[in-house]
Design an enzyme around this catalytic site. Structure first.
Site, PDB file in Angstrom:
ATOM      1  N   LYS A   1     -30.393 -10.672 -12.106  1.00 42.88           N
ATOM      2  CA  LYS A   1     -28.894 -10.768 -12.661  1.00 42.88           C
ATOM      3  C   LYS A   1     -27.875 -10.367 -11.591  1.00 42.88           C
ATOM      4  O   LYS A   1     -28.130  -9.278 -11.035  1.00 42.88           O
ATOM      5  CB  LYS A   1     -29.064 -10.120 -13.922  1.00 42.88           C
ATOM      6  CG  LYS A   1     -28.098 -10.570 -15.008  1.00 42.88           C
ATOM      7  CD  LYS A   1     -28.072  -9.895 -16.447  1.00 42.88           C
ATOM      8  CE  LYS A   1     -27.493 -10.546 -17.490  1.00 42.88           C
ATOM      9  NZ  LYS A   1     -27.377  -9.872 -18.447  1.00 42.88           N
TER      10      LYS A   1
HETATM   11  O1  G3P Z   1     -25.570 -10.114 -22.281  1.00 38.81           O
HETATM   12  C1  G3P Z   1     -24.096  -9.237 -22.235  1.00 38.81           C
HETATM   13  C2  G3P Z   1     -24.060  -8.456 -23.252  1.00 38.81           C
HETATM   14  O2  G3P Z   1     -24.908  -7.641 -23.413  1.00 38.81           O
HETATM   15  C3  G3P Z   1     -22.578  -8.030 -23.243  1.00 38.81           C
HETATM   16  O3  G3P Z   1     -22.281  -7.834 -24.571  1.00 38.81           O
HETATM   17  O4  G3P Z   1     -20.898  -7.163 -26.634  1.00 38.81           O
HETATM   18  O5  G3P Z   1     -21.205  -5.738 -24.437  1.00 38.81           O
HETATM   19  O6  G3P Z   1     -19.800  -8.023 -24.505  1.00 38.81           O
HETATM   20  P1  G3P Z   1     -20.812  -7.103 -25.280  1.00 38.81           P
END
Ligand code: G3P
Length: 217
Positions: free
Chosen positions: A83
């Protein structure tokens, strides 16, 4: 549409694996911190549980460091996807790693132009963060629709991996648009089968069955 689980919590992956819907796993530095475990060790544990792509994120800012870290992460298991954040340095690293046969998941994507560059750099996956766009009053799922149209226009093979999912509606919309993958937090996966009319209908069936006094076995 494939379902990846967005977590580094092994217990959640073990539990969800039983539902037979885990096609892969995505992690990032924040999820690794939350797991409280060593990154290489937890990625190894996860790769032993799930055959699909396991995303492990590099942390260097320069392409040479990203490439070195990516090559180290690829040693963990055959199903590692490296990633890499969507920066010029990240795109350079993506080009090198993907040219050498590695799966690269380009992350922190917030625009069509970024997604276009990721596809041209040979990314296996592009991760647009829909929830974080919603957070700033920008329609996150519109970006997914736009990326889908652009990728179809040019027959790009990069898979659209919808990330930063916050609600079951994001999953519905991703499927309607034709995204390839959603990566979903465990707590949202568990909501997918829930519907009040299903619960209410089952309760009535159960009560009426009891009234028949019958048994199947
Ligand atoms: O895969 C990306 C994810 O973990 C981010 O999520 O809710 O922190 O924007 P969030």
């Amino acid at each position: 549409m494939k379902f990846f689980i967005d977590t580094a919590e092994v217990k959640d992956i073990i539990e969800l694996n039983k539902l037979g819907i885990v096609d892969g796993v995505t992690t990032n530095p924040s999820l690794v911190l939350k797991s409280g475990k060593n990154m290489v060790e937890v990625i190894k544990e996860i790769s032993n549980l799930v055959d699909g792509p396991i995303s492990a994120e590099v942390v260097s800012a320069q392409s040479d460091g990203m490439i070195a870290e990516g090559l180290e992460l690829l040693k963990i298991s055959k199903n590692i996807a490296v990633k890499i954040p969507l920066t010029w340095e990240g795109l350079k690293a993506c080009q090198v790693l993907s040219d050498n046969g590695a799966m690269v998941n380009i992350t922190l994507c917030f625009s069509v132009n970024q997604a276009l560059l990721a596809a041209k750099a040979g990314a296996a996956f592009i991760s647009p963060f829909v929830g974080r766009l919603d957070d700033i009053n920008v329609e996150g799922m519109s970006l997914i629709a736009d990326i889908k149209q652009v990728y179809d226009n040019y027959n790009f093979h990069t898979e659209i991996l919808v990330a930063s999912i916050r609600t079951v509606n994001h999953i519905t919309e991703a499927a309607l648009i034709g995204a390839d993958i959603v990566t979903v937090p465990p707590k949202i996966i568990k909501q997918l089968a829930d519907h009040p009319l299903t619960s209410a209908g089952l309760e009535v069936f159960n009560q009426d069955w009891l009234k028949t006094g019958q048994k199947i076995i």
